[in-house]
Scaffold this motif. Sequence first.
Motif, PDB file in Angstrom:
ATOM      1  N   UNK A 277       0.836  -1.466  -0.018  1.00 48.50           N
ATOM      2  CA  UNK A 277      -0.088   0.059  -0.423  1.00 48.50           C
ATOM      3  C   UNK A 277       0.932   1.152  -0.466  1.00 48.50           C
ATOM      4  N   UNK A 278       2.303   1.333   0.875  1.00 50.69           N
ATOM      5  CA  UNK A 278       2.896   2.211   1.018  1.00 50.69           C
ATOM      6  C   UNK A 278       3.294   2.480  -1.212  1.00 50.69           C
ATOM      7  N   UNK A 279       3.963   1.258  -1.199  1.00 52.89           N
ATOM      8  CA  UNK A 279       4.750   0.888  -2.340  1.00 52.89           C
ATOM      9  C   UNK A 279       3.565   2.108  -3.385  1.00 52.89           C
ATOM     10  N   UNK A 280       1.806   2.301  -3.012  1.00 51.00           N
ATOM     11  CA  UNK A 280       1.305   2.721  -4.171  1.00 51.00           C
ATOM     12  C   UNK A 280       0.596   3.792  -4.266  1.00 51.00           C
ATOM     13  N   UNK A 281       2.057   4.692  -3.301  1.00 51.82           N
ATOM     14  CA  UNK A 281       1.866   6.094  -2.345  1.00 51.82           C
ATOM     15  C   UNK A 281      -0.364   6.065  -1.800  1.00 51.82           C
ATOM     16  N   UNK A 282      -0.271   4.959  -0.723  1.00 56.10           N
ATOM     17  CA  UNK A 282      -1.419   4.803   0.030  1.00 56.10           C
ATOM     18  C   UNK A 282      -0.760   4.485   1.500  1.00 56.10           C
ATOM     19  N   UNK A 283       0.508   5.900   2.186  1.00 57.86           N
ATOM     20  CA  UNK A 283       0.440   5.268   3.455  1.00 57.86           C
ATOM     21  C   UNK A 283      -0.159   5.372   4.320  1.00 57.86           C
ATOM     22  N   UNK A 284      -1.188   7.020   4.726  1.00 58.21           N
ATOM     23  CA  UNK A 284      -2.124   6.577   5.097  1.00 58.21           C
ATOM     24  C   UNK A 284      -3.333   5.416   4.922  1.00 58.21           C
ATOM     25  N   UNK A 285      -3.983   5.109   4.063  1.00 51.33           N
ATOM     26  CA  UNK A 285      -4.777   3.835   3.766  1.00 51.33           C
ATOM     27  C   UNK A 285      -3.950   2.800   5.404  1.00 51.33           C
ATOM     28  N   UNK A 286      -2.250   2.241   4.816  1.00 53.00           N
ATOM     29  CA  UNK A 286      -1.193   1.327   5.354  1.00 53.00           C
ATOM     30  C   UNK A 286      -1.415   1.901   7.067  1.00 53.00           C
ATOM     31  N   UNK A 287      -1.473   2.812   7.611  1.00 44.74           N
ATOM     32  CA  UNK A 287      -1.827   2.692   8.819  1.00 44.74           C
ATOM     33  C   UNK A 287      -2.924   2.825   9.218  1.00 44.74           C
ATOM     34  N   UNK A 288      -4.481   3.243   8.765  1.00 46.64           N
ATOM     35  CA  UNK A 288      -5.366   2.648   9.344  1.00 46.64           C
ATOM     36  C   UNK A 288      -5.630   1.200   9.524  1.00 46.64           C
ATOM     37  N   UNK A 289      -4.930   1.105   8.650  1.00 46.24           N
ATOM     38  CA  UNK A 289      -4.890  -0.797   8.347  1.00 46.24           C
ATOM     39  C   UNK A 289      -4.723  -1.467   9.249  1.00 46.24           C
ATOM     40  N   UNK A 290      -3.521  -0.769   9.699  1.00 47.65           N
ATOM     41  CA  UNK A 290      -2.456  -0.710  10.684  1.00 47.65           C
ATOM     42  C   UNK A 290      -3.260  -1.192  12.090  1.00 47.65           C
TER      43      UNK A 290
END
Length: 312
Positions: A277-290
């Motif tokens: 997700x981070x590589x796709x440019x979606x770090x905020x989404x990755x954080x919410x899933x984390x």
Amino acid sequence: MFFSVVIPTYNRLPILQKCLRALESQQLRDDHVIQAYEVVLVDDGSTDETLNWLAQHKEEFPHVRCFEQDHAGPAAARNLGVEQALGDMIIFIDSDLVVSSNFLQAHTDALIQGREKLGSDSFFTYGAVINTCNFENSTSEPYKITDFSAAFFATGNVAIPKHWLEKAGLFDTGFQLYGWEDLELGVRLKNLGLQLIKCPEAVGYHWHPAFCLQQIPKLIDQEIQRGRMGVLFYQKHPTWEVKMMIQMTWFHRLLWGVLSLNGLLNEKTMAPFLQWLINLGKPQLALEIARIFLNWYNVNGVYQAYAEIQEK
């Protein structure tokens, strides 16, 4: 009104520079309602040359009065700021917050309207906080659903008469670890009869670096600390409302246990997906899933700390 903007800071010099410059660039109406304002900055033992930088640039910040203490945490730093404040109205923000140019004026208007509506000053105004990882242009971030907060009192963006803070007893410095010191003060303020008036026009942009996997150990540690401080919060205010806030209920234990598959979805097993997700440019989404496994750490931290207290 004489505003004292109280800001604790600890090793945040790059974003603090933007924070202070935004406060020096306030656009105020010429109606003499705001008599003056000051920025009371409390350095909590920084080691990143914060104080040296401020001394070298003091002409740029005529509103700033700086104090320092040995590293003792944000509760102690805010208390020192309130004690040193000259204003009758305190505004709390954090040093990683960049405010809008109408920030002080918006709080002023809300305070005037609140007093007219309630006939007293038994209230505080709570501005909007928008999270952003855009360092270069922090104030460009739009409001997102994840920016919503249901907190009654939080120090990210709040204006309150100084005498109410003094009557409530200021912040409890027993909260030495991460979390809850501001919400605990909020319970005491609510018990004094204070009301919350929202002021969405007073916007603060809360900057944090974009989420990456290297942040996870620190985030896990913060959740464990927050769990331990949550138990201290509950010891002081043993109510169902506080139990819900700190996630010390069977519902939260079941919820995060199910969502994390009882811990099987964790920082190791989810790392490849989060990195994708981070590589796709979606770090905020990755954080919410984390937050699935971060909340599981928090709930376990709460119950472990509570069990330790019960054994004593």
